[in-house]
Design an enzyme around this catalytic site. Structure first.
Site, PDB file in Angstrom:
ATOM      1  N   LYS A  46       0.866  -1.181   0.000  1.00 28.44           N
ATOM      2  CA  LYS A  46       0.000   0.000   0.000  1.00 28.44           C
ATOM      3  C   LYS A  46       0.905   1.235   0.000  1.00 28.44           C
ATOM      4  O   LYS A  46       1.358   1.691   1.041  1.00 28.44           O
ATOM      5  CB  LYS A  46      -0.865  -0.026   1.267  1.00 28.44           C
ATOM      6  CG  LYS A  46      -2.195   0.696   1.205  1.00 28.44           C
ATOM      7  CD  LYS A  46      -2.192   2.106   0.707  1.00 28.44           C
ATOM      8  CE  LYS A  46      -2.092   3.154   1.782  1.00 28.44           C
ATOM      9  NZ  LYS A  46      -1.974   4.533   1.215  1.00 28.44           N
ATOM     10  N   GLU A  72      -1.051   7.351  -1.492  1.00 30.94           N
ATOM     11  CA  GLU A  72      -1.944   7.666  -2.619  1.00 30.94           C
ATOM     12  C   GLU A  72      -1.385   8.807  -3.470  1.00 30.94           C
ATOM     13  O   GLU A  72      -1.747   8.970  -4.626  1.00 30.94           O
ATOM     14  CB  GLU A  72      -3.344   7.996  -2.104  1.00 30.94           C
ATOM     15  CG  GLU A  72      -3.363   9.144  -1.123  1.00 30.94           C
ATOM     16  CD  GLU A  72      -4.706   9.304  -0.414  1.00 30.94           C
ATOM     17  OE1 GLU A  72      -5.700   8.774  -0.906  1.00 30.94           O
ATOM     18  OE2 GLU A  72      -4.734   9.982   0.621  1.00 30.94           O
ATOM     19  N   GLY A  86       6.337   6.222   7.936  1.00 27.27           N
ATOM     20  CA  GLY A  86       5.527   7.428   7.763  1.00 27.27           C
ATOM     21  C   GLY A  86       5.569   8.280   9.009  1.00 27.27           C
ATOM     22  O   GLY A  86       6.549   8.242   9.767  1.00 27.27           O
ATOM     23  N   GLY A  87       4.500   9.012   9.232  1.00 28.34           N
ATOM     24  CA  GLY A  87       4.473   9.979  10.323  1.00 28.34           C
ATOM     25  C   GLY A  87       4.208   9.334  11.690  1.00 28.34           C
ATOM     26  O   GLY A  87       3.652   8.239  11.780  1.00 28.34           O
ATOM     27  N   THR A 113       0.419   8.590  12.581  1.00 27.01           N
ATOM     28  CA  THR A 113      -0.094   7.394  11.892  1.00 27.01           C
ATOM     29  C   THR A 113       0.524   6.147  12.505  1.00 27.01           C
ATOM     30  O   THR A 113      -0.162   5.135  12.696  1.00 27.01           O
ATOM     31  CB  THR A 113       0.232   7.452  10.384  1.00 27.01           C
ATOM     32  OG1 THR A 113      -0.035   8.758   9.904  1.00 27.01           O
ATOM     33  CG2 THR A 113      -0.570   6.455   9.605  1.00 27.01           C
ATOM     34  N   GLY A 114       1.801   6.212  12.822  1.00 29.52           N
ATOM     35  CA  GLY A 114       2.468   5.067  13.440  1.00 29.52           C
ATOM     36  C   GLY A 114       1.814   4.665  14.747  1.00 29.52           C
ATOM     37  O   GLY A 114       1.600   3.482  15.021  1.00 29.52           O
ATOM     38  N   GLU A 151       8.847   2.803  11.130  1.00 35.27           N
ATOM     39  CA  GLU A 151       9.914   3.794  10.923  1.00 35.27           C
ATOM     40  C   GLU A 151       9.217   5.147  10.855  1.00 35.27           C
ATOM     41  O   GLU A 151       8.494   5.427   9.903  1.00 35.27           O
ATOM     42  CB  GLU A 151      10.667   3.474   9.628  1.00 35.27           C
ATOM     43  CG  GLU A 151      12.084   3.997   9.632  1.00 35.27           C
ATOM     44  CD  GLU A 151      12.213   5.434   9.173  1.00 35.27           C
ATOM     45  OE1 GLU A 151      11.691   6.329   9.884  1.00 35.27           O
ATOM     46  OE2 GLU A 151      12.817   5.650   8.122  1.00 35.27           O
ATOM     47  N   CYS A 180      13.334  11.480   6.137  1.00 34.95           N
ATOM     48  CA  CYS A 180      13.180  11.170   7.564  1.00 34.95           C
ATOM     49  C   CYS A 180      14.489  11.391   8.318  1.00 34.95           C
ATOM     50  O   CYS A 180      14.478  11.734   9.494  1.00 34.95           O
ATOM     51  CB  CYS A 180      12.656   9.761   7.768  1.00 34.95           C
ATOM     52  SG  CYS A 180      13.605   8.509   6.910  1.00 34.95           S
ATOM     53  N   GLU A 194       8.941  17.250  13.669  1.00 42.83           N
ATOM     54  CA  GLU A 194       9.376  16.987  12.300  1.00 42.83           C
ATOM     55  C   GLU A 194       8.604  17.890  11.339  1.00 42.83           C
ATOM     56  O   GLU A 194       7.409  17.697  11.135  1.00 42.83           O
ATOM     57  CB  GLU A 194       9.109  15.515  11.980  1.00 42.83           C
ATOM     58  CG  GLU A 194       9.877  15.013  10.805  1.00 42.83           C
ATOM     59  CD  GLU A 194       9.626  13.532  10.530  1.00 42.83           C
ATOM     60  OE1 GLU A 194       8.476  13.079  10.682  1.00 42.83           O
ATOM     61  OE2 GLU A 194      10.579  12.847  10.148  1.00 42.83           O
TER      62      GLU A 194
HETATM   63  P1  NDP Z   1       1.323   9.249   6.815  1.00 42.27           P
HETATM   64  O1  NDP Z   1       2.027   8.683   7.975  1.00 42.27           O
HETATM   65  O2  NDP Z   1      -0.076   9.649   6.969  1.00 42.27           O
HETATM   66  O3  NDP Z   1       1.348   8.218   5.562  1.00 42.27           O
HETATM   67  C1  NDP Z   1       2.238   7.151   5.350  1.00 42.27           C
HETATM   68  C2  NDP Z   1       1.473   5.985   4.754  1.00 42.27           C
HETATM   69  O4  NDP Z   1       0.538   5.485   5.696  1.00 42.27           O
HETATM   70  C3  NDP Z   1       0.659   6.360   3.528  1.00 42.27           C
HETATM   71  O5  NDP Z   1       0.658   5.275   2.630  1.00 42.27           O
HETATM   72  C4  NDP Z   1      -0.717   6.582   4.120  1.00 42.27           C
HETATM   73  O6  NDP Z   1      -1.764   6.494   3.193  1.00 42.27           O
HETATM   74  C5  NDP Z   1      -0.771   5.460   5.132  1.00 42.27           C
HETATM   75  N1  NDP Z   1      -1.757   5.649   6.188  1.00 42.27           N
HETATM   76  C6  NDP Z   1      -2.309   6.803   6.641  1.00 42.27           C
HETATM   77  N2  NDP Z   1      -3.190   6.542   7.635  1.00 42.27           N
HETATM   78  C7  NDP Z   1      -3.191   5.208   7.820  1.00 42.27           C
HETATM   79  C8  NDP Z   1      -3.891   4.334   8.700  1.00 42.27           C
HETATM   80  N3  NDP Z   1      -4.754   4.776   9.606  1.00 42.27           N
HETATM   81  N4  NDP Z   1      -3.665   3.018   8.614  1.00 42.27           N
HETATM   82  C9  NDP Z   1      -2.787   2.530   7.724  1.00 42.27           C
HETATM   83  N5  NDP Z   1      -2.110   3.298   6.847  1.00 42.27           N
HETATM   84  C10 NDP Z   1      -2.296   4.625   6.904  1.00 42.27           C
HETATM   85  O7  NDP Z   1       2.191  10.371   6.257  1.00 42.27           O
HETATM   86  P2  NDP Z   1       1.692  11.706   5.577  1.00 42.27           P
HETATM   87  O8  NDP Z   1       1.834  11.494   4.156  1.00 42.27           O
HETATM   88  O9  NDP Z   1       0.369  12.190   6.029  1.00 42.27           O
HETATM   89  O10 NDP Z   1       2.751  12.660   6.203  1.00 42.27           O
HETATM   90  C11 NDP Z   1       2.553  13.128   7.516  1.00 42.27           C
HETATM   91  C12 NDP Z   1       3.845  13.440   8.123  1.00 42.27           C
HETATM   92  O11 NDP Z   1       4.565  12.236   8.339  1.00 42.27           O
HETATM   93  C13 NDP Z   1       4.787  14.262   7.277  1.00 42.27           C
HETATM   94  O12 NDP Z   1       4.505  15.603   7.303  1.00 42.27           O
HETATM   95  C14 NDP Z   1       6.099  13.906   7.885  1.00 42.27           C
HETATM   96  O13 NDP Z   1       6.326  14.671   9.029  1.00 42.27           O
HETATM   97  C15 NDP Z   1       5.930  12.477   8.253  1.00 42.27           C
HETATM   98  N6  NDP Z   1       6.502  11.544   7.277  1.00 42.27           N
HETATM   99  C16 NDP Z   1       7.528  10.785   7.680  1.00 42.27           C
HETATM  100  C17 NDP Z   1       8.115   9.924   6.803  1.00 42.27           C
HETATM  101  C18 NDP Z   1       9.242   9.070   7.211  1.00 42.27           C
HETATM  102  O14 NDP Z   1      10.016   8.648   6.373  1.00 42.27           O
HETATM  103  N7  NDP Z   1       9.388   8.735   8.460  1.00 42.27           N
HETATM  104  C19 NDP Z   1       7.684   9.821   5.410  1.00 42.27           C
HETATM  105  C20 NDP Z   1       6.551  10.652   5.091  1.00 42.27           C
HETATM  106  C21 NDP Z   1       5.994  11.465   6.012  1.00 42.27           C
HETATM  107  P3  NDP Z   1      -2.207   7.767   2.288  1.00 42.27           P
HETATM  108  O15 NDP Z   1      -1.260   8.868   2.565  1.00 42.27           O
HETATM  109  O16 NDP Z   1      -2.106   7.232   0.921  1.00 42.27           O
HETATM  110  O17 NDP Z   1      -3.599   8.110   2.665  1.00 42.27           O
END
Ligand code: NDP
Length: 489
Positions: free
Chosen positions: A173, A176, A226-227, A230-231, A248, A282, A383
């Site tokens: 996944k 998007e 990701g963020g 969300t984590g 991560e 990150c 961040e």
């Molecule tokens: P998110 O953490 O929201 O997204 C990362 C992934 O998780 C995407 O594929 C997203 O889907 C998916 N996701 C979102 N919500 C859920 C859920 N409830 N259950 C399962 N999967 C989910 O990152 P954002 O794109 O919103 O960025 C937010 C912040 O995160 C950034 O501003 C930055 O600070 C940080 N970030 C950190 C990263 C890292 O490498 N550690 C990378 C990117 C962002 P979708 O977005 O498609 O809806």
């Protein structure tokens, strides 16, 4: 061509949903992709479950899986130019960066091919010659692999390669916002010969598709990048079905510069550390921590060079940095500049969108430097994920370590000095998953990557990156059993 991949077939979303992928450089349409929903996620999980429980994949030897991974590596190189271009159109990064990503993940697939072949488990000395005790490493099962938008190909590959090497099946996944190179990666894995159901792809939002994968009782493991928020949500949702979780979650990474460092190199890397890919990294070095005696000169040089960074179209070879990924993300970055100003940080440069009309359609933001920062400021602690550098000062090695550790994150850090003992003292003292000495940014497929503290749980890459996708099984065989007569002798 449809863009969901279920059970070895490309298919459209069951409810007919689509989504437009736009180029963050000029908002032009790059491609329309399918937008799946919960039902598609469930279908993908069922396919992965069948392939794991009943498919021929379980019978593949480690050597055969390694051949598959090596073939994927070859195909990535065959299509390198196309993939780099897709990544540029999708994320805004430069073509050179896109090409580097392809080369890096090629190395990751090659590394895990070698690891798959050289990981037969281990014998354990049971202290009894009649006992044969072995530990085997088996696949965990069905893995949900969820990746963000900043390094779409790279972060997904860091998960797919070890998950395949270990013999799992999976549902991918991607974000998007940036699904195109993941679609391409799945094409290549299928072309390399992965059996149907081993790798499945569902595009769609995190709130629907992502959450459905995390909630599914048929999924054994979730690996997420990701963020932080969300984590947290994923960790908490995964608790309901007691899934394994690897997270991560980014960092707020200190880059510590002593007065005895190579000045030119340290300035150069300080710029690279924070402004590479517009700070959407990150492990970006967003906290510059400089020794007092050199601070003024260092910051002046850094600001002068930051103001000369050429923003533009990632496809243009003269471009040094592209736009941010989306309008929404730029607003988040802008809000942090407001926060920094309100907290009393001194804005030295940037802090706004560029004036250049040629960049007006894109989500650009100027490289921004705040001086006079303190560790208790939000702009230092949180961040921002954009081109924002905060600068703090330190007086000695002890205070450098204290400031470097004064964060709830712990992903990566840099230390610059000509004194090897000082470098070692700081590197040992920092509570971060990676510490670079006189460098900033490189990673190796062979070396673990991941965070202390709130930067996450678990590791990617290296031996531990494979172990995330394995279950250890102990087989204890008594070759000379006799009645024990413990009871009712
Ligand atoms: P998110 O953490 O929201 O997204 C990362 C992934 O998780 C995407 O594929 C997203 O889907 C998916 N996701 C979102 N919500 C859920 C859920 N409830 N259950 C399962 N999967 C989910 O990152 P954002 O794109 O919103 O960025 C937010 C912040 O995160 C950034 O501003 C930055 O600070 C940080 N970030 C950190 C990263 C890292 O490498 N550690 C990378 C990117 C962002 P979708 O977005 O498609 O809806």
């Amino acid at each position: 061509m449809p863009t969901l991949f279920l059970d070895g077939r490309w298919t459209s979303a069951s409810a007919g949903g689509t989504r437009e992928v736009v180029n963050p450089y000029d908002r032009s349409l790059v491609r329309t992709v399918d937008e799946g929903e919960e039902t598609d996620a469930h279908a993908a999980v069922r396919a992965a479950r069948r392939a794991f429980d009943h498919g021929q994949w379980r019978g593949w030897t480690a050597r055969r899986r390694a051949r598959l991974l090596r073939r994927v590596a070859e195909l990535l190189q065959r299509d390198r130019a196309e993939i780099a271009r897709l990544e540029t159109l999708d994320t805004g990064k430069t073509l050179v960066e896109g090409g580097i990503d392809v080369d890096d993940v090629t190395g990751v697939f090659e590394y895990y091919a070698a690891r798959a072949e050289s990981d037969p488990g281990r014998l354990v000395d049971a202290g009894n010659p009649a006992v044969r005790s072995r530990v085997l490493y088996e696949p965990v099962g069905v893995c949900a692999l969820i990746a963000p938008w900043n390094y779409p190909l790279l972060q997904m590959s860091w998960k797919v390669a070890p998950a395949l090497a270990a013999g799992n099946t999976m549902v991918l996944k991607p974000s998007e916002l940036t699904p195109l190179t993941t679609v391409k990666l799945v094409e290549l894995v299928a072309e390399a010969g992965a059996p149907p159901g081993v790798v499945n792809l569902v595009l769609g939002s995190g709130a629907t598709v992502g959450a459905a994968l995390v909630d599914s009782p048929e999924v054994d493991l979730v690996s997420f990048t990701g963020g932080l928020d969300t984590g947290r949500a994923i960790m908490s949702a995964a608790a309901r079905t007691v899934k394994k979780v690897a997270l991560e979650l980014g960092g707020k990474n200190p880059n510590i510069v002593f007065a005895d460092a190579d000045f030119e190199a340290a300035v150069d890397y300080a710029l690279l550390a924070v402004f590479f890919h517009a700070g959407q990294v990150c492990s970006a070095g967003t906290r510059l921590v400089v020794e007092e005696s050199v601070h003024e000169r260092f910051v002046a040089e850094l600001v002068a060079r930051a103001e000369r960074i050429r923003l533009g179209n990632g496809l243009d070879p003269d471009t040094e940095s592209g736009p941010l990924v989306s309008a929404e993300h730029r607003e988040k970055v802008e809000s942090y500049v407001d926060i920094g100003v309100a907290e009393g940080a001194r804005l030295l440069t940037g802090g706004r969108r560029p004036d250049d009309p040629a960049l007006a359609q894109g989500f650009f933001y100027l490289p921004t430097v705040f001086d006079g920062c303190r560790s208790d400021m939000r702009v230092v602690q949180e961040e921002t994920f954009g081109p924002i550098l905060s600068v703090e000062r330190f007086s000695d090695a002890e205070s450098a370590v204290r400031i470097g550790n004064d964060t709830t994150y712990g992903l990566a850090a840099g230390v610059w000095t000509g004194d090897a003992r000082k470098a070692e003292y700081v590197a040992r003292g920092l509570r971060h998953g990676t510490v670079w000495i006189n460098d900033f940014g490189p990673y190796l497929p062979q070396a673990e990557w991941g965070g202390f503290k709130r930067s996450g749980v678990g590791r990617e890459l290296g031996r531990a990156g494979l172990a995330e996708y394995q279950e250890a099984k102990h087989i204890y065989e008594n070759t000379a059993v006799e009645p024990q007569r413990w009871f009712a002798r």
